[in-house]
Design a protein around this motif. Structure first.
Motif, mmCIF file in Angstrom:
data_model
loop_
_atom_site.group_PDB
_atom_site.id
_atom_site.type_symbol
_atom_site.label_atom_id
_atom_site.label_comp_id
_atom_site.label_asym_id
_atom_site.label_seq_id
_atom_site.Cartn_x
_atom_site.Cartn_y
_atom_site.Cartn_z
ATOM 1 N N GLN A 1 49.108 12.131 47.334
ATOM 2 C CA GLN A 1 48.828 11.759 48.792
ATOM 3 C C GLN A 1 47.289 12.086 49.138
ATOM 4 O O GLN A 1 46.614 12.890 48.389
ATOM 5 C CB GLN A 1 49.703 12.498 49.708
ATOM 6 N N LYS A 2 46.874 11.366 50.057
ATOM 7 C CA LYS A 2 45.426 11.260 50.459
ATOM 8 C C LYS A 2 45.079 12.723 50.792
ATOM 9 O O LYS A 2 44.064 13.217 50.376
ATOM 10 C CB LYS A 2 45.192 10.339 51.656
ATOM 11 N N GLY B 1 40.842 14.888 51.649
ATOM 12 C CA GLY B 1 41.934 15.276 52.345
ATOM 13 C C GLY B 1 41.692 16.739 52.957
ATOM 14 O O GLY B 1 40.896 17.176 52.748
ATOM 15 N N ALA C 1 45.713 10.459 40.408
ATOM 16 C CA ALA C 1 46.263 9.343 40.951
ATOM 17 C C ALA C 1 45.936 8.164 39.931
ATOM 18 O O ALA C 1 46.645 7.407 39.731
ATOM 19 C CB ALA C 1 45.607 9.033 42.312
ATOM 20 N N ALA D 1 42.150 12.990 42.800
ATOM 21 C CA ALA D 1 41.974 11.288 42.763
ATOM 22 C C ALA D 1 42.032 10.890 41.311
ATOM 23 O O ALA D 1 42.516 9.656 40.961
ATOM 24 C CB ALA D 1 40.697 11.047 43.424
ATOM 25 N N CYS E 1 44.024 15.164 47.761
ATOM 26 C CA CYS E 1 43.035 14.718 46.932
ATOM 27 C C CYS E 1 41.756 14.821 47.628
ATOM 28 O O CYS E 1 41.741 15.350 48.965
ATOM 29 C CB CYS E 1 43.056 13.142 46.581
ATOM 30 N N HIS F 1 47.911 8.120 47.774
ATOM 31 C CA HIS F 1 46.271 8.030 47.397
ATOM 32 C C HIS F 1 46.192 6.412 47.080
ATOM 33 O O HIS F 1 46.885 5.882 46.276
ATOM 34 C CB HIS F 1 45.706 8.750 46.514
#
Length: 202
Positions: free
Chosen positions: A11-12, A18, A29, A26, A15, A84
């Motif tokens: 999730q954002k 965030g 991801a 990231a 990463c 993300h």
């Protein structure tokens, strides 16, 4: 053996950029997306989790200890709770949200999101809010799980321990995870191996 892939909390907010970033989040991801592109056919089903906090009590703190309390993150319906953008969600068949009113590190504490993108087929007559990850895996006759995502030493660890406890043949794909610190990550991986989790490194 029917195997599921569980993508944990990519999730954002977890990463870079965030509110509670894991170094390399990231990159993970993108790596998970590449894995999905080349290996989605290896899995009977693919699920993902989201931290989804409404009021998790002492889990949030203005003075977090980064052990039991943390900065505000992944608030329900917020930008930070979104997957993300480098995570390709096309192959993910179901989302499980966890932690509305508690910490909820393990994916097995999550419930099927009411707006899951993929219809549940024969499960359509089941109230979605009542479908746990374990329920869903057993409905799909899953025997083994592979776990990837964030963070190795927290939610990946908790998910893998619960998966073993629930009787699944459990593997953690370490190269597709990232941890908060090197020390706690290695400690978590040792704990998982001792519990019967297969630690897979490329």
């Amino acid at each position: 053996m029917r195997t599921a892939l569980i993508v944990v909390d990519v999730q954002k907010d977890f990463c870079e950029g965030g509110s509670l970033p894991v170094a390399g989040g990231a990159e993970i991801a993108a790596a998970v997306s590449e894995h999905l592109e080349h290996h989605h056919g290896d899995y009977a089903v693919i699920a993902a989790t989201q931290d989804w906090h409404v009021d998790p009590g002492a889990h949030f703190s203005d003075e977090p200890d980064f052990v039991d309390s943390w900065p505000v993150h992944c608030v329900a319906d917020s930008r930070g709770a979104q997957p993300h953008p480098d995570l390709d969600t096309d192959w993910i068949q179901a989302w499980f949200r966890k932690g509305e009113h508690d910490a909820a590190y393990s994916a097995f504490e999550g419930l099927l999101a009411p707006d899951a993108d993929v219809p549940m087929g024969d499960d359509e007559d089941v109230e979605e809010d009542d479908v746990s990850l374990d329920d869903w895996l057993r409905e799909h006759e899953i025997e083994a799980v592979e776990i990837v995502g964030l963070a190795t030493d927290h939610c990946v660890r908790a998910t893998a321990l619960d998966a073993v406890e629930a009787g699944y043949d459990t593997r953690v794909l370490v190269d597709l995870t990232a941890g908060v610190t090197a020390l706690t990550t290695e400690q978590a991986l040792e704990e998982l191996a001792d519990a019967g989790v297969e630690i897979v490194r490329s």
